[in-house]
Motif scaffolding. Structure first.
Motif, short mmCIF file in Angstrom:
data_model
loop_
_atom_site.label_atom_id
_atom_site.label_comp_id
_atom_site.label_asym_id
_atom_site.label_seq_id
_atom_site.Cartn_x
_atom_site.Cartn_y
_atom_site.Cartn_z
N VAL A 545 0.83 -1.21 0.00
CA VAL A 545 0.00 0.00 0.00
C VAL A 545 0.87 1.26 0.00
N LEU A 546 1.94 1.26 0.82
CA LEU A 546 2.82 2.43 0.83
C LEU A 546 3.51 2.62 -0.51
N GLY A 547 3.90 1.49 -1.14
CA GLY A 547 4.49 1.59 -2.47
C GLY A 547 3.52 2.13 -3.50
N ALA A 548 2.24 1.73 -3.38
CA ALA A 548 1.24 2.26 -4.30
C ALA A 548 1.04 3.76 -4.08
N LEU A 549 1.08 4.19 -2.82
CA LEU A 549 0.98 5.62 -2.55
C LEU A 549 2.19 6.39 -3.07
N TRP A 550 3.35 5.76 -3.01
CA TRP A 550 4.60 6.42 -3.39
C TRP A 550 4.76 6.55 -4.90
N ILE A 551 4.59 5.43 -5.60
CA ILE A 551 4.84 5.44 -7.05
C ILE A 551 3.55 5.34 -7.85
N GLY A 552 2.40 5.33 -7.17
CA GLY A 552 1.14 5.22 -7.88
C GLY A 552 0.89 6.32 -8.89
N PRO A 553 1.15 7.61 -8.57
CA PRO A 553 0.90 8.66 -9.56
C PRO A 553 1.70 8.49 -10.85
N ASP A 554 2.84 7.83 -10.80
CA ASP A 554 3.65 7.62 -12.00
C ASP A 554 3.27 6.36 -12.76
N LEU A 555 2.41 5.52 -12.18
CA LEU A 555 2.04 4.25 -12.82
C LEU A 555 0.54 4.17 -13.10
N GLY A 556 -0.11 5.30 -13.24
CA GLY A 556 -1.52 5.27 -13.60
C GLY A 556 -2.47 5.48 -12.45
N GLY A 557 -2.01 5.89 -11.30
CA GLY A 557 -2.89 6.14 -10.18
C GLY A 557 -2.77 5.11 -9.08
N PHE A 558 -3.26 5.52 -7.90
CA PHE A 558 -3.15 4.62 -6.74
C PHE A 558 -3.99 3.36 -6.90
N ALA A 559 -5.21 3.50 -7.41
CA ALA A 559 -6.10 2.34 -7.51
C ALA A 559 -5.53 1.29 -8.45
N ARG A 560 -5.02 1.72 -9.61
CA ARG A 560 -4.48 0.76 -10.57
C ARG A 560 -3.22 0.09 -10.01
N THR A 561 -2.35 0.87 -9.36
CA THR A 561 -1.12 0.27 -8.81
C THR A 561 -1.43 -0.68 -7.65
N ALA A 562 -2.38 -0.26 -6.78
CA ALA A 562 -2.73 -1.15 -5.67
C ALA A 562 -3.44 -2.40 -6.16
N GLY A 563 -4.06 -2.35 -7.32
CA GLY A 563 -4.75 -3.53 -7.85
C GLY A 563 -3.83 -4.70 -8.11
N TRP A 564 -2.57 -4.40 -8.47
CA TRP A 564 -1.64 -5.53 -8.67
C TRP A 564 -0.60 -5.66 -7.56
N SER A 565 -0.30 -4.54 -6.81
CA SER A 565 0.71 -4.64 -5.76
C SER A 565 0.19 -5.35 -4.52
N VAL A 566 -1.09 -5.14 -4.19
CA VAL A 566 -1.65 -5.81 -3.01
C VAL A 566 -1.72 -7.32 -3.20
N PRO A 567 -2.25 -7.85 -4.33
CA PRO A 567 -2.21 -9.31 -4.52
C PRO A 567 -0.78 -9.85 -4.60
N ALA A 568 0.12 -9.08 -5.22
CA ALA A 568 1.51 -9.55 -5.28
C ALA A 568 2.12 -9.64 -3.89
N GLY A 569 1.81 -8.66 -3.02
CA GLY A 569 2.31 -8.73 -1.65
C GLY A 569 1.75 -9.91 -0.88
#
Length: 675
Positions: A545-569
């Motif tokens: 979640v912290l990674g999605a907050l950190w790099i989410g704006p550069d990868l299409g937004g927090f929701a899209r980044t958390a969509g794959w980072s949370v299952p991967a974690g």
């Protein structure tokens, strides 16, 4: 010839300790500077960073902040006084006007009886004085000291003086107020003083060359997390705050929300630095080097910036006796004296207190044992209460009262209780007995009975049941009862193999590998394994979640980044937990000793039975993990890093003859012949 008078100085924290200067005001100023739109933007970011770093820079400059010498209390021939900076006497009670001192056990307050009445000087911990040190110093100066049972408020209440006195023994206290003397507490101090006097006047003990010739190094457990990890986390948090302020500056810092965010990041960086410093101060470690030549104690981190402040060295010729027990230590944050579970007071041959040695976090039994081995006279404040023989035979006293001379017998396929004539007056049917276990506890044969569900419902020493171990084992097996006697079976197995190997003809081929000794494997509890896996999953999800907050704006937004980072974690946490769990360590207890082996068979460490002096829980407050294996001398040989079921571990140790608990912690009481 000694010419100076006896003097007792209270404990005080050293001055000159490094600390940031005015961290709170400067941090608040940095947050305020982040709000206005200062131009150019690089000046705005530079002001925030520099102002937040000023307290740390001032604290790092030598002598940037004047050293404050803390006031301390002193008892000497001049009286009891509170000494301030420069030797200025802040509070003073003249020796000629002091009629006596009293310590109230209810609140541990020192009360001064003087010519004009009574006054409370304060708690002993606040004064920085230990009871035994104050008691000995005051009596050497000719000041009467009494220990009273009650609170200082009752002692200082003028209305209480009108109440009748409490008799103590064959006399009535006069001049000490309405409280009675605590005879037991005062007698303990008198006993310690007597032992100090004996140690001071007896010749020094020459250590045995066979015992204690080599120096022994003892240390408190390493802090967790380690100091290096604390520093790395603190520096990393500060760098993250600086990077975020720089990023906001690069974006222009036009919106008020961006400037507020920059102020919050500056506040977070300063708070992380303060928390890391606080954790570093509390994560201290004490290291002892004990030899026949002297004592060397090192406290890390050093509590002062003065060179050599963290190391104390005392020659053995100066030491008359050491007192190991509860005492005082400087608070790592404030420097004020505070109570601690373990400290060491060193007295010389003139009964003067020459050193207070830190020992927090160490094993008191192990420290006292090592000091005694090297010829030092060790005094403990009080012996532990005797261990009562809890045998779990609640129903036996009634049986003995109703059946004099009764004994346990095997009758009619079950167990029974017979009187002196041999008639069975109480019978336990076979269908209720799920198992009979014979074992040795503290050198005595015991029996444990289990029901059909495997629950223990009876335990008692065989001497109380008036039946021998051999008779119970043989007759119970003849009656078809499920009997377990691991020690006897292991002995018979070893004797059989020895007899067969003596009769067999040696072959030219190498002898086959002997089979492992009978034993039991103890695993970590299911609860601890589930908790460890859950913590791993939680940590990985927080990072995702912290990674999605950190790099989410550069990868299409927090929701899209958390969509794959949370299952991967989640997948990473579960896979890591499975890989660790499939080869987890297990504790093996057998007739050969104690070992830790993995599920794949790799032996992490192994201790032979003759090297094991005890297995159990280490009661020292800061040791982690607490499950340890002691040697016969009382030193910790191994630490078990996973928590097995302690009840099963105790049973396994008793079943295979390994001692449970610290060696010589308290001598076991043999079972009485009659209950």
């Amino acid at each position: 010839m000694r010419t100076v008078e006896h003097e007792l100085a209270g404990l005080r924290g050293p001055g000159g300790r490094w600390r940031p200067v005015a961290a709170g005001p400067f941090t608040l100023l940095a947050v305020v500077l982040a709000l206005p739109p200062i131009r150019p933007v690089w000046l705005w970011a530079g002001l925030i960073t520099v102002v937040a770093a000023v307290p740390w820079a001032l604290g790092a400059v030598p002598d940037a902040r004047p050293r404050r010498h803390r006031p301390y209390w002193r008892l000497s021939a001049d009286g009891l006084e509170r000494v301030g900076p420069g030797g200025l006497s802040l509070v003073r009670y003249e020796r000629s006007r002091i009629e006596g001192l009293a310590i109230t056990t209810g609140d541990d307050v020192l009360t001064v009886f003087h010519k004009f009445g009574r006054t409370a000087a304060g708690p002993l911990a606040t004064l920085g004085m230990e009871p035994i040190a104050l008691f000995v110093a005051a009596r050497r100066l000719g000041i009467p000291v009494h220990v009273l049972d009650g609170d200082s408020a009752d002692l200082l209440d003028p209305a209480a003086d009108e109440s009748p006195r409490f008799p103590t023994g064959d006399t009535v206290l006069t001049g000490l107020g309405p409280l009675p003397r605590d005879q037991a507490a005062e007698q303990r101090l008198l006993d310690q003083e007597a032992r100090l006097l004996a140690a001071a006047h007896e010749p020094a003990t020459v250590p045995d060359p066979e015992r204690g010739a080599r120096p022994v190094r003892l240390a408190s457990p390493a802090p967790r997390p380690s100091r290096r990890r604390i520093v790395v986390l603190g520096v990393l948090a500060a760098l993250i705050g600086v990077a975020m302020v720089a990023r906001v500056a690069v974006d222009g810092a036009d919106a008020i929300g961006d400037r507020i965010a920059a102020g919050c990041w500056a506040l977070m960086a300063s708070a992380a630095g303060l928390l890391a410093r606080r954790r570093l101060l509390t994560a201290g470690r004490v290291e002892w080097t004990i030899s026949a030549e002297g004592l060397a104690v090192r406290s890390r981190p050093a509590e002062s910036r003065r060179r050599g402040a963290g190391r104390i060295t005392i020659a053995a010729s100066r030491v008359a006796a050491v007192i190991v027990g509860p005492g005082l230590r400087p608070d790592p944050l404030t420097g004020a004296p505070r109570a601690t579970e373990l400290s060491v007071l060193v007295f010389d041959h003139g009964l003067d207190l020459i050193a207070r040695l830190p020992a927090h976090g160490m094993d008191a039994f192990q420290l006292a044992h090592a000091l005694d081995e090297h010829g030092y006279t060790v005094i403990t404040p009080g012996a532990p209460p005797p261990r009562l023989p809890h045998y779990g035979v609640d129903g036996l006293p009634d049986i003995f009262a109703r059946v004099p001379g009764g004994r346990l017998v095997v009758a009619d396929g079950g167990l029974g209780w017979a009187d002196a004539a041999g008639d069975v007056v109480l019978r336990m049917p076979e269908d209720r007995i799920g198992g009979v276990e014979l074992l040795t506890i503290s050198g005595h044969a015991w029996v444990r009975l289990y029901d059909t569900d495997g629950d223990e419902f009876f335990a008692a020493p065989l001497s109380a049941l008036r039946i021998s171990r051999t008779d119970l084992r043989e007759k119970a097996r003849e009656a078809g009862l499920p009997v377990t006697d691991a020690e006897y079976d292991a002995y018979m197995s070893a004797a059989f193999h020895a007899a067969v190997s003596a009769l067999s003809v040696p072959e030219p081929e190498p002898a086959p590998r002997p089979e492992p000794a009978p034993g039991v494997l103890l695993d970590a509890t299911r609860r601890s394994r589930i908790l460890a896996a859950a913590l791993s999953v939680l940590l990985c999800e927080v990072v995702a979640v912290l990674g999605a907050l950190w790099i989410g704006p550069d990868l299409g937004g927090f929701a899209r980044t958390a969509g794959w980072s949370v299952p991967a974690g989640l997948v990473a946490a579960l896979a890591g937990s499975w890989l660790y769990d499939r080869n987890r360590a297990q504790l093996k207890v057998s007739v050969d000793g104690v070992a830790v082996v993995t599920r794949r068979g790799r032996v992490e460490w192994d201790l032979a039975r003759e090297r094991v002096g005890g297995v159990g829980i280490d009661e020292s407050g800061d040791r982690m993990p607490r499950l340890v294996v002691w040697g016969p001398s009382g030193r910790v040989l191994r630490q078990v890093t996973f928590p097995p079921d302690l009840r099963e571990l105790r049973r396994a140790c008793e079943r295979y003859g390994l001692p449970w608990g610290p060696p010589d912690e308290a001598r076991p009481v043999p079972p009485p012949p009659e209950l």
